[in-house]
Enzyme design. Structure first.
Site, PDB file in Angstrom:
ATOM      1  CB  ALA A 168      10.180  12.950   6.855  1.00 35.71           C
ATOM      2  CD  GLU A 202     -32.944 -18.440  -3.145  1.00 34.20           C
ATOM      3  OE1 GLU A 202     -32.843 -18.034  -4.310  1.00 34.20           O
ATOM      4  OE2 GLU A 202     -31.952 -18.748  -2.436  1.00 34.20           O
ATOM      5  CB  CYS A 262     -29.178 -20.954  -8.289  1.00 32.43           C
ATOM      6  SG  CYS A 262     -29.555 -22.167  -7.015  1.00 32.43           S
ATOM      7  N   GLY A 283       1.240  -0.704   0.305  1.00 31.58           N
ATOM      8  CA  GLY A 283       1.709   0.669   0.283  1.00 31.58           C
ATOM      9  C   GLY A 283       1.501   1.336  -1.061  1.00 31.58           C
ATOM     10  CB  ALA A 340       4.855   6.890   6.669  1.00 34.39           C
ATOM     11  CB  THR A 383       3.221  -3.391   3.669  1.00 40.79           C
ATOM     12  OG1 THR A 383       2.783  -2.267   2.905  1.00 40.79           O
ATOM     13  CG2 THR A 383       2.379  -3.502   4.922  1.00 40.79           C
ATOM     14  CB  THR A 422       5.280   0.824  -4.788  1.00 42.08           C
ATOM     15  OG1 THR A 422       6.092   1.860  -4.253  1.00 42.08           O
ATOM     16  CG2 THR A 422       5.854   0.343  -6.102  1.00 42.08           C
TER      17      THR A 422
END
Length: 369
Positions: free
Chosen positions: A167, A56, A79, A292, A165, A199, A294
């Site tokens: 194997a 503002e 605010c 990743g 990913a 990672t 997990t």
């Protein structure tokens, strides 16, 4: 009743607010458009950085005396408190604004009440115009206020058969350069980027934003429970962006000069709510989870994922890890249902965005990635 001109002005304010993504925390992103008494736009502004003038104030400065008798369109209720800056409600009163239209009511108990102040000054108030659009643009801050934790967006990249990913562990690159550039946009809009130890070991990620000028770099966070994944010389320890390593309370670590937080263990990893509480205390209002399967599973199990963005490449692998590991959902009836909000092509890939339908209480469960 709102007119087409009102809607156009608010839509412009929402676009302006988005310019502050990634640079305003712990404050919200806010946009403001001011029109004069004849309906002509005379001022625009957005909250550009924490501690700086609010939207503002920028718009009023842009409008000058032309604001007197005009209308202010604001994406969030002005605010009503004094912090590092003064109350915007009072600034609008002093500028002689005759009407204020705001999209979303301020849920922050310290700042709410701006509309009442404006009404007391004889200013006409309109509320709720394009509220859904404005809320979507400010969802990270609103989530942090309502839930007391950062908003979490989980991003992953996978083949069409859901593999992140091959194997043999190779994962560079599943998606296209266009998708990878888009991920840097997500990073630029976040306050923190979080990965796990898996990672960190496999990729030695940098996690800083590249290719976007003037960006405020997000906090790089590595969940390294045993304090064994991040070694001296890791790319995440350079000076491109701040870094935080989260380890268990009893873990031994020796990373001189690195910010380390010690958190309680839960199961095989760290307590996700404790991690989010610590980040919230540091002013983090939005988290981009790039960990990743997990770590992603742990966040989902903790009820701490709000939005999922998946980049799907037109490729098949047939083997290799999936995007999500155990998330504590044993039956189909317990599946975490999402609302798909967008599906768009990015280069040759498909980017799908989906939001969690029902926010669950954060549970104290976690397994480290």
């Amino acid at each position: 009743m709102a007119t087409a001109a009102d809607a156009n002005a608010m839509r412009r304010a929402i676009l302006l607010a988005a310019r502050g993504l990634g640079s305003t925390s712990p404050n919200p992103v806010v946009g403001c458009v001011i029109s004069d008494a004849s309906g002509q736009t005379v001022g625009e502004g957005w909250h550009q950085r924490a501690g700086g003038p609010h939207a503002e104030v920028h718009a009023l400065r842009d409008a000058g005396e032309k604001a007197r008798g005009g209308t202010a369109y604001v994406t969030l209720e002005p605010c009503n408190h004094t912090g590092r800056t003064g109350p915007c409600a009072q600034a609008l009163v002093e500028a002689g604004i005759a009407r204020v239209v705001y999209a979303v009511a301020d849920p922050n108990p310290q700042a709410t009440g701006g509309a009442d102040t404006l009404r007391s000054a004889g200013i006409d108030i309109g509320q709720g115009l394009l509220a859904d659009e404005a809320e979507a643009g400010n969802i990270a801050w609103l989530t942090s206020v309502r839930l007391g934790r950062p908003y979490v967006l989980w991003k992953y990249a996978a083949t069409l058969d859901g593999r992140i990913a091959a194997a043999d562990g190779t994962s560079r690159w599943i998606t296209s350069p266009e998708s990878r550039a888009d991920v840097h946009r997500l990073r630029a809009e976040a306050d923190a980027v979080v990965v796990g130890s898996g990672t960190a070991r496999a990729d030695d990620p940098h996690l800083a934003v590249r290719g976007i000028e003037g960006v405020v770099q997000p906090l790089r966070v590595v969940v390294d429970t045993e304090a064994t994944a991040v070694k001296p010389g890791a790319r995440v320890l350079d000076d491109a962006a701040p870094t935080l390593i989260a380890v268990a309370e009893d873990a031994e670590t020796s990373l001189p000069g690195t910010d380390v937080v010690r958190l309680p263990r839960t199961g095989r990893g760290l307590d996700i709510p404790a991690l989010l509480a610590d980040l919230h205390g540091r002013g983090v209002r939005s988290v981009l989870l790039e960990g990743g399967p997990t770590l992603a599973g742990a966040f989902v199990a903790a009820g701490a994922v709000d939005t999922v963005v998946g980049y799907l490449a037109p490729a098949l692998l047939g083997a290799g890890p999936h995007a999500l590991a155990d998330a504590g959902i044993p039956t189909m009836s317990g599946a975490l249902r999402l609302d798909m909000t967008e599906a768009v092509r990015i280069g040759p890939d498909l980017r799908i965005t989906a939001t969690v339908q029902h926010v669950r209480p954060v549970q104290h469960v976690q397994q480290e990635d």
